[in-house]
Design a protein around this motif. Sequence first.
Motif, PDB file in Angstrom:
ATOM      1  N   ALA A  38       0.980  -1.432   0.051  1.00 35.98           N
ATOM      2  CA  ALA A  38      -0.018   0.001  -0.152  1.00 35.98           C
ATOM      3  C   ALA A  38       0.805   1.352  -0.063  1.00 35.98           C
ATOM      4  N   VAL A  39       2.308   1.147   0.377  1.00 35.80           N
ATOM      5  CA  VAL A  39       3.049   2.247   0.084  1.00 35.80           C
ATOM      6  C   VAL A  39       2.939   2.838  -1.482  1.00 35.80           C
ATOM      7  N   PRO A  40       2.623   4.256  -1.335  1.00 36.73           N
ATOM      8  CA  PRO A  40       2.483   4.784  -2.750  1.00 36.73           C
ATOM      9  C   PRO A  40       4.005   4.752  -3.340  1.00 36.73           C
ATOM     10  N   SER A  41       3.806   4.265  -4.766  1.00 37.29           N
ATOM     11  CA  SER A  41       4.993   4.355  -5.653  1.00 37.29           C
ATOM     12  C   SER A  41       5.827   5.593  -5.708  1.00 37.29           C
ATOM     13  N   LYS A  42       4.735   6.753  -5.593  1.00 35.56           N
ATOM     14  CA  LYS A  42       5.322   7.988  -5.856  1.00 35.56           C
ATOM     15  C   LYS A  42       6.147   8.389  -4.729  1.00 35.56           C
ATOM     16  N   GLU A  43       6.008   8.026  -3.760  1.00 36.63           N
ATOM     17  CA  GLU A  43       6.850   8.188  -2.465  1.00 36.63           C
ATOM     18  C   GLU A  43       8.240   7.571  -2.360  1.00 36.63           C
ATOM     19  N   ILE A  44       8.048   6.330  -3.284  1.00 41.40           N
ATOM     20  CA  ILE A  44       9.448   5.606  -3.390  1.00 41.40           C
ATOM     21  C   ILE A  44      10.304   6.374  -4.472  1.00 41.40           C
ATOM     22  N   GLU A  45       9.511   6.626  -5.598  1.00 41.18           N
ATOM     23  CA  GLU A  45      10.231   7.252  -6.537  1.00 41.18           C
ATOM     24  C   GLU A  45      10.890   8.624  -6.399  1.00 41.18           C
ATOM     25  N   ALA A  46      10.166   9.371  -5.246  1.00 40.59           N
ATOM     26  CA  ALA A  46      10.728  10.765  -4.931  1.00 40.59           C
ATOM     27  C   ALA A  46      11.997  10.445  -4.016  1.00 40.59           C
ATOM     28  N   GLY A  47      11.921   9.273  -3.317  1.00 38.10           N
ATOM     29  CA  GLY A  47      12.946   9.201  -2.485  1.00 38.10           C
ATOM     30  C   GLY A  47      14.185   8.724  -3.268  1.00 38.10           C
ATOM     31  N   ARG A  48      13.909   7.924  -4.300  1.00 38.08           N
ATOM     32  CA  ARG A  48      15.237   7.574  -5.223  1.00 38.08           C
ATOM     33  C   ARG A  48      15.623   8.896  -6.049  1.00 38.08           C
ATOM     34  N   ALA A  49      14.824   9.755  -6.247  1.00 34.43           N
ATOM     35  CA  ALA A  49      15.170  10.743  -7.128  1.00 34.43           C
ATOM     36  C   ALA A  49      16.065  12.090  -6.347  1.00 34.43           C
ATOM     37  N   ILE A  50      15.912  11.856  -5.078  1.00 34.40           N
ATOM     38  CA  ILE A  50      16.870  12.797  -4.240  1.00 34.40           C
ATOM     39  C   ILE A  50      17.978  12.137  -3.896  1.00 34.40           C
ATOM     40  N   GLY A  51      18.402  10.650  -4.229  1.00 32.19           N
ATOM     41  CA  GLY A  51      19.457  10.134  -4.131  1.00 32.19           C
ATOM     42  C   GLY A  51      19.478   9.365  -2.795  1.00 32.19           C
ATOM     43  N   MET A  52      18.426   8.647  -2.279  1.00 34.92           N
ATOM     44  CA  MET A  52      18.423   7.960  -1.057  1.00 34.92           C
ATOM     45  C   MET A  52      18.869   6.573  -1.372  1.00 34.92           C
ATOM     46  N   SER A  53      19.700   6.072  -0.340  1.00 34.36           N
ATOM     47  CA  SER A  53      20.044   4.617  -0.480  1.00 34.36           C
ATOM     48  C   SER A  53      18.922   3.769  -0.451  1.00 34.36           C
TER      49      SER A  53
END
Length: 240
Positions: free
Chosen positions: A120-135
């Motif tokens: 249920a975790v929104p995919s947009k949140e994951i994509e945003a985290g990857r976009a700012i360089g999160m490991s």
Amino acid sequence: MDSNFLITTFQQILNVLPTTLALFALSVPIGAVFAVFILWMRMSANPILSGFAKTYIFFFRGTPLLIQMFLIFYGLAQFQFFHLPMFWVILANRFWTTVMCLAFCTAAYSAEIFRGGLLAVPSKEIEAGRAIGMSGFKLLRRIVAPSALRQALPAYSTEVVLMLKSTSLAGLLGVVEMTGIAQKIGRQTLHEVLTLCLAGIVYLVVGFLIILLLGWFERLLSPHLRVMPPSAQTPRTIVG
């Protein structure tokens, strides 16, 4: 009904309340740890790991807890392999066997609850985290895990309360807890209904406190969902 009998019986039930709470307090976190490993295997691309997790969940969700307890306590002892010290130290102890039976059972249900929260975790949140360089680990710690926990907590709260009630089966393995002592007193005094009602009252109170604690934790994880008072929602008009 003699008030002295009620007071004495209630005290005897409260005397074994720590045993019930210990079963609950140990089985829930142990089951949660097992659930995380089962969830990891369930979500794995490895068909062996995924197949094992699916089989585990299917068995423990599809069979009664009472049968599971009998199979583990009486069944495993028939195999010489489980007489090894690492297994026998648990199987030889009725209390710890009960804890592990409860933990194995709740792990199956909790793994599916956690999986639902994870999906249920929104995919947009994951994509945003990857976009700012999160490991990967930081993404899991800062975004995925908190969001999944918020999604899963309402259903997991129900599972936790069910585990409190499931401790009432411990008496069938010889562990003296509230239901067992209430039944024993009831059979001796021919007031079994009354003694079970007294035990039920204790379960209700403890369950209510657990629900309050889990509700507080859920609100703590979701501050953005709190309803603001009307005065805070409506901006003030500044007259100059």
